[in-house]
Design a protein around this motif. Sequence first.
Motif, PDB file in Angstrom:
ATOM      1  N   LEU A  97       0.938  -1.031   0.068  1.00  0.00           N
ATOM      2  CA  LEU A  97       0.006   0.108   0.121  1.00  0.00           C
ATOM      3  C   LEU A  97       0.689   1.293   0.215  1.00  0.00           C
ATOM      4  O   LEU A  97       0.480   2.373   0.056  1.00  0.00           O
ATOM      5  N   ARG A 102      -2.225   6.167  -0.378  1.00  0.00           N
ATOM      6  CA  ARG A 102      -2.809   7.394   0.003  1.00  0.00           C
ATOM      7  C   ARG A 102      -2.418   8.854  -0.516  1.00  0.00           C
ATOM      8  O   ARG A 102      -3.221   9.707  -0.948  1.00  0.00           O
ATOM      9  N   GLU A 103      -1.133   8.916  -0.655  1.00  0.00           N
ATOM     10  CA  GLU A 103      -0.345  10.099  -1.216  1.00  0.00           C
ATOM     11  C   GLU A 103      -0.966  10.238  -2.583  1.00  0.00           C
ATOM     12  O   GLU A 103      -1.185  11.416  -3.113  1.00  0.00           O
ATOM     13  N   ALA A 134      -3.867   9.164  -3.987  1.00  0.00           N
ATOM     14  CA  ALA A 134      -5.201   9.641  -3.923  1.00  0.00           C
ATOM     15  C   ALA A 134      -5.497  11.048  -3.249  1.00  0.00           C
ATOM     16  O   ALA A 134      -6.399  11.715  -4.010  1.00  0.00           O
ATOM     17  N   ILE A 135      -4.724  11.502  -2.439  1.00  0.00           N
ATOM     18  CA  ILE A 135      -4.798  12.931  -2.006  1.00  0.00           C
ATOM     19  C   ILE A 135      -4.461  13.709  -3.106  1.00  0.00           C
ATOM     20  O   ILE A 135      -5.038  14.733  -3.275  1.00  0.00           O
ATOM     21  N   SER A 161      -7.150  13.768  -5.850  1.00  0.00           N
ATOM     22  CA  SER A 161      -8.328  14.204  -5.313  1.00  0.00           C
ATOM     23  C   SER A 161      -8.179  15.763  -5.066  1.00  0.00           C
ATOM     24  O   SER A 161      -9.142  16.527  -5.422  1.00  0.00           O
ATOM     25  N   LYS A 201      -9.019   2.245   4.090  1.00  0.00           N
ATOM     26  CA  LYS A 201      -8.514   2.951   4.967  1.00  0.00           C
ATOM     27  C   LYS A 201      -7.525   4.078   4.576  1.00  0.00           C
ATOM     28  O   LYS A 201      -7.284   5.131   5.037  1.00  0.00           O
ATOM     29  N   GLU A 202      -6.858   3.695   3.582  1.00  0.00           N
ATOM     30  CA  GLU A 202      -5.992   4.461   2.807  1.00  0.00           C
ATOM     31  C   GLU A 202      -6.365   5.539   1.923  1.00  0.00           C
ATOM     32  O   GLU A 202      -6.035   6.811   1.531  1.00  0.00           O
ATOM     33  N   CYS A 203      -7.567   5.086   1.038  1.00  0.00           N
ATOM     34  CA  CYS A 203      -7.994   6.053  -0.042  1.00  0.00           C
ATOM     35  C   CYS A 203      -9.450   6.143  -0.209  1.00  0.00           C
ATOM     36  O   CYS A 203      -9.987   6.797  -0.983  1.00  0.00           O
ATOM     37  N   GLU A 231     -11.786   7.573   1.386  1.00  0.00           N
ATOM     38  CA  GLU A 231     -12.528   8.905   1.152  1.00  0.00           C
ATOM     39  C   GLU A 231     -12.591   9.816   0.127  1.00  0.00           C
ATOM     40  O   GLU A 231     -13.222  10.598  -0.299  1.00  0.00           O
TER      41      GLU A 231
END
Length: 374
Positions: A138, A142-143, A145-146, A149, A209-211, A213
Amino acid sequence: MTPRERVLRALNHEVPDRIPLDLGTTNCTTLTRKAYENLKVYLGIQKETHLMMENFQIVFVDEEVLNILDIDTRGIHPTPRPKQRVVDERTYYNEFGIKYHMPEGGLYYDMVEHPLAGKTLEELKDYEWPDPRNSMDLTGVREKAIALSQEGKYFLVGDMIDTGIFEPCWYLRGFENFLVDLMCNVDFATALLERMYEYQLQRYTLFLKECGEFLDAIFVGDDLATAESTIMSPKTYRDIVKPYHKEYFKNLKKMAPRAKLLYHSCGSIAPFLPDLIEIGVDILNPVQVSAQGMDTKTLKERFGKDLCFWGAIDTTFVLPRGTEEDVRQEVRRRIDDLGPEGYVLCAVHDIQPDVPPQNIVAMYDEARRYGVFL
């Protein structure tokens, strides 16, 4: 419109400025390695190819290619860890203990050993399930996705890769064996489905949990049909498999509250569409137009108020064997049948090695030219 606005309008059953386009957001909407490398040569791009799935030899699509083809979607994926034990350069075992082998001169890996074949219910209880944390990396999810987004330009699809419940059960058991279980050994079938559901939900929990949202859609691929018919009767599906799908989809939507559910099943899936709509499926992929009962005009008339369609450009005949004009005619037909709202255009499943790159380019070019509405 921005690409994201375009896709959202289509999926909200509103007319976009043009037909939205997808490539590479999921493991069922990308290209095989050979097809991709041919396309990169055709487009003049020199870049290393990275595999999304080792067994099917499918790829992550580079940003340069997505920009050239004017693709409206972007995928959020982990990095898979498919090879847990390598036997030789053409043979390996995955985390479940399934043995894969690529024949000499082959293009894909085939399953050649199923670890639960011949096992009893008691032996199933002793089977050592892999750790979900070891199935994917993973790092960076997250980075990415942020960043995407915050940019706000593209429609984001999350696919943790290998997402099904029904299919992985027969991977473990063997196809014929598991179908017999559904009819004659229901205790074994339900016990295996229960454990697979729990395993996949744990994996998706880690991923989302990472992405979760940030996602606009979540992908689940779980084939329930062949080109001729559904794999099981509607009653068997409703009694045994559907309850697990229902819980799975419900929990995924809780973890990604703004995301639509993009569900993939190849084949003649039409008899199951009312059930899938009932349990939360928003979008159907790949819309296998060469399969029995998958006429796009009929599908739109019957299910277009409740379901969106994602795919539908024929990969069995038109893309590999047709001329560029055949491809353009195919694109126009599917846009007429499935558009202008509720449709995202791409190939039926992954683009195979025998598809000429000029036909891929023609597909997207015609969609941008013909599929303009506002």
